[in-house]
Write a protein that holds these residues in place. Structure first.
Motif, PDB file in Angstrom:
ATOM      1  N   LEU A 285     -11.717  41.942 -16.140  1.00 30.76           N
ATOM      2  CA  LEU A 285     -13.160  41.859 -15.849  1.00 30.76           C
ATOM      3  C   LEU A 285     -13.914  41.180 -16.984  1.00 30.76           C
ATOM      4  O   LEU A 285     -14.878  40.428 -16.745  1.00 30.76           O
ATOM      5  N   LYS A 286     -13.493  41.439 -18.195  1.00 35.96           N
ATOM      6  CA  LYS A 286     -14.131  40.772 -19.342  1.00 35.96           C
ATOM      7  C   LYS A 286     -13.953  39.255 -19.233  1.00 35.96           C
ATOM      8  O   LYS A 286     -14.888  38.479 -19.454  1.00 35.96           O
ATOM      9  N   ARG A 287     -12.740  38.844 -18.863  1.00 30.73           N
ATOM     10  CA  ARG A 287     -12.469  37.415 -18.708  1.00 30.73           C
ATOM     11  C   ARG A 287     -13.281  36.829 -17.535  1.00 30.73           C
ATOM     12  O   ARG A 287     -13.847  35.748 -17.636  1.00 30.73           O
ATOM     13  N   ALA A 288     -13.331  37.586 -16.437  1.00 29.66           N
ATOM     14  CA  ALA A 288     -14.102  37.107 -15.279  1.00 29.66           C
ATOM     15  C   ALA A 288     -15.564  36.906 -15.661  1.00 29.66           C
ATOM     16  O   ALA A 288     -16.193  35.908 -15.281  1.00 29.66           O
ATOM     17  N   LYS A 289     -16.114  37.849 -16.412  1.00 31.59           N
ATOM     18  CA  LYS A 289     -17.513  37.726 -16.841  1.00 31.59           C
ATOM     19  C   LYS A 289     -17.713  36.490 -17.712  1.00 31.59           C
ATOM     20  O   LYS A 289     -18.703  35.758 -17.565  1.00 31.59           O
ATOM     21  N   ALA A 290     -16.786  36.281 -18.629  1.00 34.87           N
ATOM     22  CA  ALA A 290     -16.916  35.117 -19.517  1.00 34.87           C
ATOM     23  C   ALA A 290     -16.867  33.819 -18.711  1.00 34.87           C
ATOM     24  O   ALA A 290     -17.676  32.901 -18.919  1.00 34.87           O
ATOM     25  N   LEU A 291     -15.912  33.748 -17.770  1.00 36.02           N
ATOM     26  CA  LEU A 291     -15.796  32.536 -16.947  1.00 36.02           C
ATOM     27  C   LEU A 291     -17.027  32.331 -16.068  1.00 36.02           C
ATOM     28  O   LEU A 291     -17.405  31.193 -15.777  1.00 36.02           O
ATOM     29  N   ALA A 292     -17.628  33.441 -15.663  1.00 34.32           N
ATOM     30  CA  ALA A 292     -18.792  33.357 -14.778  1.00 34.32           C
ATOM     31  C   ALA A 292     -20.098  33.164 -15.543  1.00 34.32           C
ATOM     32  O   ALA A 292     -21.151  32.984 -14.938  1.00 34.32           O
TER      33      ALA A 292
ATOM     34  N   TYR B 211      -6.742  29.533 -12.794  1.00 34.78           N
ATOM     35  CA  TYR B 211      -6.661  28.126 -12.388  1.00 34.78           C
ATOM     36  C   TYR B 211      -8.058  27.563 -12.169  1.00 34.78           C
ATOM     37  O   TYR B 211      -8.799  28.063 -11.305  1.00 34.78           O
ATOM     38  N   PRO B 212      -8.440  26.525 -12.898  1.00 31.61           N
ATOM     39  CA  PRO B 212      -9.718  25.863 -12.626  1.00 31.61           C
ATOM     40  C   PRO B 212      -9.636  25.121 -11.290  1.00 31.61           C
ATOM     41  O   PRO B 212      -8.643  24.446 -11.023  1.00 31.61           O
ATOM     42  N   LEU B 213     -10.667  25.286 -10.473  1.00 33.25           N
ATOM     43  CA  LEU B 213     -10.712  24.624  -9.161  1.00 33.25           C
ATOM     44  C   LEU B 213     -12.085  23.978  -9.033  1.00 33.25           C
ATOM     45  O   LEU B 213     -12.966  24.510  -8.384  1.00 33.25           O
ATOM     46  N   GLY B 214     -12.282  22.871  -9.677  1.00 27.85           N
ATOM     47  CA  GLY B 214     -13.602  22.242  -9.633  1.00 27.85           C
ATOM     48  C   GLY B 214     -14.630  23.125 -10.316  1.00 27.85           C
ATOM     49  O   GLY B 214     -14.462  23.514 -11.466  1.00 27.85           O
ATOM     50  N   GLN B 215     -15.657  23.498  -9.571  1.00 37.17           N
ATOM     51  CA  GLN B 215     -16.730  24.323 -10.151  1.00 37.17           C
ATOM     52  C   GLN B 215     -16.348  25.786 -10.283  1.00 37.17           C
ATOM     53  O   GLN B 215     -17.033  26.559 -10.941  1.00 37.17           O
ATOM     54  N   GLN B 216     -15.244  26.167  -9.599  1.00 35.20           N
ATOM     55  CA  GLN B 216     -14.839  27.574  -9.634  1.00 35.20           C
ATOM     56  C   GLN B 216     -13.525  27.746 -10.385  1.00 35.20           C
ATOM     57  O   GLN B 216     -12.829  26.770 -10.673  1.00 35.20           O
ATOM     58  N   VAL B 217     -13.220  28.994 -10.665  1.00 35.82           N
ATOM     59  CA  VAL B 217     -11.940  29.348 -11.278  1.00 35.82           C
ATOM     60  C   VAL B 217     -11.308  30.438 -10.421  1.00 35.82           C
ATOM     61  O   VAL B 217     -12.007  31.354  -9.970  1.00 35.82           O
ATOM     62  N   LEU B 218     -10.007  30.313 -10.196  1.00 30.07           N
ATOM     63  CA  LEU B 218      -9.274  31.388  -9.520  1.00 30.07           C
ATOM     64  C   LEU B 218      -8.568  32.218 -10.583  1.00 30.07           C
ATOM     65  O   LEU B 218      -7.686  31.725 -11.289  1.00 30.07           O
ATOM     66  N   LEU B 219      -9.000  33.456 -10.701  1.00 29.46           N
ATOM     67  CA  LEU B 219      -8.425  34.406 -11.652  1.00 29.46           C
ATOM     68  C   LEU B 219      -7.773  35.505 -10.820  1.00 29.46           C
ATOM     69  O   LEU B 219      -8.346  35.921  -9.815  1.00 29.46           O
ATOM     70  N   SER B 220      -6.596  35.966 -11.252  1.00 32.75           N
ATOM     71  CA  SER B 220      -5.916  36.969 -10.429  1.00 32.75           C
ATOM     72  C   SER B 220      -5.459  38.156 -11.252  1.00 32.75           C
ATOM     73  O   SER B 220      -5.200  38.044 -12.449  1.00 32.75           O
TER      74      SER B 220
ATOM     75  N   PHE C 189     -19.642  43.473   0.458  1.00 32.62           N
ATOM     76  CA  PHE C 189     -20.669  44.324  -0.154  1.00 32.62           C
ATOM     77  C   PHE C 189     -20.943  43.790  -1.562  1.00 32.62           C
ATOM     78  O   PHE C 189     -20.019  43.410  -2.283  1.00 32.62           O
ATOM     79  N   GLY C 190     -22.221  43.752  -1.939  1.00 32.76           N
ATOM     80  CA  GLY C 190     -22.514  43.388  -3.313  1.00 32.76           C
ATOM     81  C   GLY C 190     -23.771  42.566  -3.465  1.00 32.76           C
ATOM     82  O   GLY C 190     -24.669  42.608  -2.621  1.00 32.76           O
ATOM     83  N   ASP C 191     -23.790  41.826  -4.554  1.00 39.22           N
ATOM     84  CA  ASP C 191     -24.952  41.063  -4.982  1.00 39.22           C
ATOM     85  C   ASP C 191     -24.955  39.693  -4.292  1.00 39.22           C
ATOM     86  O   ASP C 191     -24.014  38.910  -4.476  1.00 39.22           O
ATOM     87  N   PRO C 192     -25.982  39.358  -3.505  1.00 38.57           N
ATOM     88  CA  PRO C 192     -26.019  38.044  -2.846  1.00 38.57           C
ATOM     89  C   PRO C 192     -26.034  36.881  -3.844  1.00 38.57           C
ATOM     90  O   PRO C 192     -25.677  35.760  -3.494  1.00 38.57           O
ATOM     91  N   GLN C 193     -26.425  37.167  -5.093  1.00 33.35           N
ATOM     92  CA  GLN C 193     -26.427  36.125  -6.130  1.00 33.35           C
ATOM     93  C   GLN C 193     -25.178  36.218  -7.006  1.00 33.35           C
ATOM     94  O   GLN C 193     -25.163  35.725  -8.139  1.00 33.35           O
ATOM     95  N   ALA C 194     -24.138  36.833  -6.488  1.00 33.66           N
ATOM     96  CA  ALA C 194     -22.924  37.080  -7.283  1.00 33.66           C
ATOM     97  C   ALA C 194     -22.332  35.801  -7.856  1.00 33.66           C
ATOM     98  O   ALA C 194     -22.270  34.776  -7.173  1.00 33.66           O
ATOM     99  N   ARG C 195     -21.859  35.908  -9.090  1.00 28.99           N
ATOM    100  CA  ARG C 195     -21.101  34.813  -9.699  1.00 28.99           C
ATOM    101  C   ARG C 195     -19.599  35.119  -9.684  1.00 28.99           C
ATOM    102  O   ARG C 195     -18.784  34.250  -9.924  1.00 28.99           O
ATOM    103  N   ILE C 196     -19.274  36.389  -9.416  1.00 32.12           N
ATOM    104  CA  ILE C 196     -17.872  36.782  -9.307  1.00 32.12           C
ATOM    105  C   ILE C 196     -17.624  37.286  -7.881  1.00 32.12           C
ATOM    106  O   ILE C 196     -18.306  38.198  -7.415  1.00 32.12           O
TER     107      ILE C 196
ATOM    108  N   ARG D  49     -18.764  31.576  -9.064  1.00 32.02           N
ATOM    109  CA  ARG D  49     -18.047  30.718 -10.011  1.00 32.02           C
ATOM    110  C   ARG D  49     -16.622  31.196 -10.243  1.00 32.02           C
ATOM    111  O   ARG D  49     -15.779  30.428 -10.684  1.00 32.02           O
ATOM    112  N   VAL D  50     -16.376  32.473  -9.989  1.00 32.22           N
ATOM    113  CA  VAL D  50     -15.040  33.035 -10.233  1.00 32.22           C
ATOM    114  C   VAL D  50     -14.558  33.749  -8.978  1.00 32.22           C
ATOM    115  O   VAL D  50     -15.241  34.631  -8.461  1.00 32.22           O
ATOM    116  N   TYR D  51     -13.389  33.323  -8.492  1.00 37.57           N
ATOM    117  CA  TYR D  51     -12.712  34.084  -7.451  1.00 37.57           C
ATOM    118  C   TYR D  51     -11.747  35.010  -8.162  1.00 37.57           C
ATOM    119  O   TYR D  51     -10.818  34.533  -8.831  1.00 37.57           O
ATOM    120  N   LEU D  52     -11.948  36.291  -8.044  1.00 39.44           N
ATOM    121  CA  LEU D  52     -11.035  37.254  -8.669  1.00 39.44           C
ATOM    122  C   LEU D  52     -10.200  37.892  -7.568  1.00 39.44           C
ATOM    123  O   LEU D  52     -10.687  38.747  -6.813  1.00 39.44           O
TER     124      LEU D  52
END
Ligand code: SF4
Length: 224
Positions: A215-222, A183-192, A51-58, A151-154
């Motif tokens: 969430l603040k960090r996820a937004k910044a990374l995205a 963890y940076p993973l190429g174009q994406q980052v894995l944040l947990s 569920f969510g935004d098809p253009q999601a960055r997170i 861009r961010v896997y949370l």
């Protein structure tokens, strides 16, 4: 709009999935027996698509539907304590249009975020088996293929973190889980993060301040 309709088509396929006999039996049994407070509900009792935004960055990656939450309502994190905590936080972070999520059609819209999970059917004791996670990863692959802006896997919790690593073909030992691990993973980052379960939020293991910071960090990374 093309992406949206492809997602909707995929969601219809997901909703029909019956590949995990143990989970099919459990989700339907819970839907029949119900919790007393929800005895007038017709439970969803099927797989819960993203569920969510098809253009999601997170991409917010959970564990599995709650038996009386999304297994009842049919939308991730909707209708239980985990969702109350999560959706209030997304609203504070400016990632949604309302702080509450009670049922499909309640007007909730996510902005920049898409939510899915390691498994899409409610498991007994909230514990999916490794083979069930592996099976459901195919649906993850198909969903993510339609979410090209992520861009961010949370990951919410250790099991979701590990399921994402498995899905990405990465060694678990090289990317250990910790709250706030990144963890940076190429174009994406894995944040947990610790999972937003009632068990964690009621004991103070995960506070609103801690999750707001994630969430603040996820937004910044995205770049949001
Ligand atoms: S957990 Fe995933 S693969 Fe298994 S039945 Fe549900 S939707 Fe299908």
């Amino acid at each position: 709009m093309k992406t949206l309709s492809a997602l909707e088509t995929l969601h219809q396929q997901i909703i029909s999935c019956r590949q995990c006999p143990r989970l099919v039996a459990w989700r339907e049994r819970v839907g029949q027996e119900k919790r007393a407070a929800y005895r007038h509900w017709i439970y969803w009792a099927r797989p819960v698509p993203g569920f969510g935004d098809p253009q999601a960055r997170i991409l917010l990656f959970g564990l599995a539907p709650g038996a009386h939450g999304s297994n009842r309502t049919g939308r991730p994190f909707t209708g239980d304590a985990s969702g109350e905590f999560l959706y209030a936080a997304l609203y504070r972070a400016g990632l949604s249009n309302q702080p509450k999520a009670t049922h499909q059609g309640d007007g909730l819209a996510l902005q920049g975020v898409y939510i899915t999970a390691a498994v899409r059917c409610a498991p007994p004791a909230n514990k999916p088996a490794p083979e069930e996670i592996k099976r459901c990863a195919e649906w993850t692959r198909l969903e993510l293929a339609l979410l090209s802006q992520v861009r961010v896997y949370l990951a919410l919790g250790q099991i979701a973190h590990q399921a994402l690593l498995d899905y990405l073909g990465l060694r678990r030992s090289a990317f250990p889980f910790a709250h706030g691990s990144e963890y940076p993973l190429g174009q994406q980052v894995l944040l947990s993060s610790y999972h937003v379960s009632r068990q964690n939020t009621q004991t103070g293991k995960l506070t609103t301040a801690m999750f707001d910071a994630i969430l603040k960090r996820a937004k910044a990374l995205a770049g949001l």
